[in-house]
Design a protein around this motif. Structure first.
Motif, PDB file in Angstrom:
ATOM      1  N   PRO A  87      30.217  40.477  45.512  1.00 18.66           N
ATOM      2  CA  PRO A  87      30.893  40.646  44.218  1.00 18.66           C
ATOM      3  C   PRO A  87      31.393  42.072  44.075  1.00 18.66           C
ATOM      4  O   PRO A  87      30.727  43.029  44.500  1.00 18.66           O
ATOM      5  N   ARG A  88      32.546  42.228  43.489  1.00 18.46           N
ATOM      6  CA  ARG A  88      33.113  43.556  43.278  1.00 18.46           C
ATOM      7  C   ARG A  88      33.185  43.859  41.786  1.00 18.46           C
ATOM      8  O   ARG A  88      33.565  42.995  41.001  1.00 18.46           O
ATOM      9  N   LEU A  89      32.825  45.065  41.426  1.00 22.15           N
ATOM     10  CA  LEU A  89      32.954  45.529  40.050  1.00 22.15           C
ATOM     11  C   LEU A  89      34.315  46.197  39.921  1.00 22.15           C
ATOM     12  O   LEU A  89      34.600  47.186  40.598  1.00 22.15           O
ATOM     13  N   ARG A  90      35.176  45.659  39.070  1.00 19.26           N
ATOM     14  CA  ARG A  90      36.543  46.168  38.913  1.00 19.26           C
ATOM     15  C   ARG A  90      36.680  46.872  37.565  1.00 19.26           C
ATOM     16  O   ARG A  90      35.992  46.539  36.593  1.00 19.26           O
ATOM     17  N   GLN A 138      40.600  29.757  49.959  1.00 22.17           N
ATOM     18  CA  GLN A 138      39.777  30.687  49.179  1.00 22.17           C
ATOM     19  C   GLN A 138      39.886  30.371  47.688  1.00 22.17           C
ATOM     20  O   GLN A 138      40.974  30.138  47.165  1.00 22.17           O
ATOM     21  N   VAL A 139      38.736  30.398  47.014  1.00 26.57           N
ATOM     22  CA  VAL A 139      38.660  30.238  45.566  1.00 26.57           C
ATOM     23  C   VAL A 139      38.162  31.551  44.970  1.00 26.57           C
ATOM     24  O   VAL A 139      37.190  32.131  45.458  1.00 26.57           O
ATOM     25  N   ASN A 140      38.849  32.032  43.939  1.00 27.89           N
ATOM     26  CA  ASN A 140      38.512  33.294  43.286  1.00 27.89           C
ATOM     27  C   ASN A 140      37.756  33.024  41.989  1.00 27.89           C
ATOM     28  O   ASN A 140      38.136  32.140  41.215  1.00 27.89           O
ATOM     29  N   TRP A 141      36.722  33.830  41.738  1.00 27.38           N
ATOM     30  CA  TRP A 141      35.891  33.717  40.532  1.00 27.38           C
ATOM     31  C   TRP A 141      35.908  35.084  39.843  1.00 27.38           C
ATOM     32  O   TRP A 141      35.648  36.111  40.471  1.00 27.38           O
ATOM     33  N   SER A 201      35.104  44.218  34.966  1.00 25.20           N
ATOM     34  CA  SER A 201      34.990  42.812  35.333  1.00 25.20           C
ATOM     35  C   SER A 201      34.373  42.704  36.720  1.00 25.20           C
ATOM     36  O   SER A 201      34.313  43.672  37.482  1.00 25.20           O
ATOM     37  N   ILE A 202      33.919  41.504  37.021  1.00 29.51           N
ATOM     38  CA  ILE A 202      33.327  41.177  38.320  1.00 29.51           C
ATOM     39  C   ILE A 202      34.185  40.096  38.953  1.00 29.51           C
ATOM     40  O   ILE A 202      34.610  39.154  38.277  1.00 29.51           O
ATOM     41  N   ASP A 203      34.453  40.234  40.237  1.00 22.64           N
ATOM     42  CA  ASP A 203      35.066  39.102  40.924  1.00 22.64           C
ATOM     43  C   ASP A 203      34.434  38.911  42.290  1.00 22.64           C
ATOM     44  O   ASP A 203      33.917  39.850  42.898  1.00 22.64           O
ATOM     45  N   PHE A 204      34.444  37.679  42.733  1.00 21.34           N
ATOM     46  CA  PHE A 204      34.004  37.338  44.082  1.00 21.34           C
ATOM     47  C   PHE A 204      34.780  36.109  44.522  1.00 21.34           C
ATOM     48  O   PHE A 204      35.534  35.513  43.737  1.00 21.34           O
ATOM     49  N   ARG A 205      34.605  35.725  45.773  1.00 27.86           N
ATOM     50  CA  ARG A 205      35.398  34.657  46.351  1.00 27.86           C
ATOM     51  C   ARG A 205      34.499  33.685  47.102  1.00 27.86           C
ATOM     52  O   ARG A 205      33.454  34.093  47.611  1.00 27.86           O
TER      53      ARG A 205
END
Length: 297
Positions: A105-108, A138-141, A240-244
């Motif tokens: 997960p990445r903190l943006r 790929q699915v992005n969350w 925000s947080i995102d991961f794939r």
């Protein structure tokens, strides 16, 4: 036509099929996604001391702000708590943990008023993740950490989901990016000179779709969606947080969104680990995808 499904009860196989066709899903905060957002807020608050993280940009030199993020973001990315919570989020939202693989997960951050838009807080131009060597399955969350508003979220440009956009992805190779460019992000404060895939023709940003989930809410979309960072005029820094994720059956079957314009080489598949036990993506699949990307280029 792009449809936004809110708290849909469809199973994950159906959801992925719809995502690959350009649809978007949004889910209310789950227990685990709420915990992940709360954990991010703890780390952010600790990093900013007594400052309000959402308005600290107005009291800090931009270089100091960038330096703080350069320490905070890797701490979040590599914290073991994240590897515990991400599979739980996916389980709560119907994914098969034996078949689903995730990346870190990445903190943006998206700062307001053009304060910091490069490097460690990059403001993304319209792009598809598939221009960056992501697989078409790929699915992005995406999860807001604090409350967000239409003026500081992301925008989808659904009119381009099945329409090619001339772009610079042919110059992008994921392995080379990791070797030469990724680790230099924090040095790009006043501008960003790294060559990243972007449209090389005029792109019409309207109509666009903006989704505003609650803190801990989960926005889900295909990596093939053309999307961008909304110019932040809210007066608050967005965290925000995102991961794939990828589903191993889709990876093996080459099932996913259609490639309309990506010409990059390399693959991000080696970044993914299995939810059930953190086993790595099988190397033979990464090698196959690399060979196919090279043949396409």
């Amino acid at each position: 036509m792009t449809t936004v499904f809110s708290n849909s009860g469809v199973d994950d196989d159906t959801r992925r099929e719809l995502l690959y066709d350009g649809q978007v899903f949004v889910h209310s905060a789950t227990p685990a996604s709420g915990l992940l957002a709360a954990f991010a807020r703890e780390l952010v608050a600790e990093a900013f001391g007594g400052r309000d993280p959402e308005t600290a940009q107005f009291d800090m030199p931009v270089e100091e702000f960038a330096e703080l993020l350069a320490s905070l973001k890797p701490r979040f990315i590599h914290h073991p708590r994240c590897k515990e919570l991400l599979p739980e989020i996916l389980r709560e939202l119907g994914c098969d943990l034996e078949r689903t693989y995730f990346d870190v997960p990445r903190l943006r951050t998206s700062t307001s008023n053009d304060y910091l838009t490069s490097g460690i807080s990059y403001a993304f131009h319209p792009h598809r993740d598939c221009w960056y060597s992501a697989p078409f399955n790929q699915v992005n969350w995406w999860i807001p950490v604090y409350a967000v508003v239409p003026e500081n979220v992301m925008a989808f440009h659904p009119q381009y989901f099945g329409t090619p956009v001339r772009n610079g992805s042919a110059r992008y190779d994921y392995a080379e990016w990791n070797r030469s460019s990724r680790l230099s992000a924090a040095r790009h404060v006043r501008g960003d000179t790294r060559d990243q895939p972007r449209p090389e023709e005029e792109v019409t940003l309207e109509p666009q779709v903006r989704v505003v989930p609650e803190p801990g809410g989960v926005l889900v979309f295909s990596g093939a969606q053309l999307h961008s960072t909304v110019p932040n005029t809210s007066g608050r820094t967005r965290f925000s947080i995102d991961f794939r994720t990828v589903h191993i059956d889709d990876v093996r079957a080459r099932r996913g969104a259609r490639n309309v314009d990506a010409a990059c080489t390399g693959t991000t598949l080696r970044d993914f680990v299995r939810c059930a036990d953190l086993a790595p993506m099988p190397e033979e699949l990464a090698l196959e995808y690399e060979a196919e990307a090279l043949a396409r280029s």
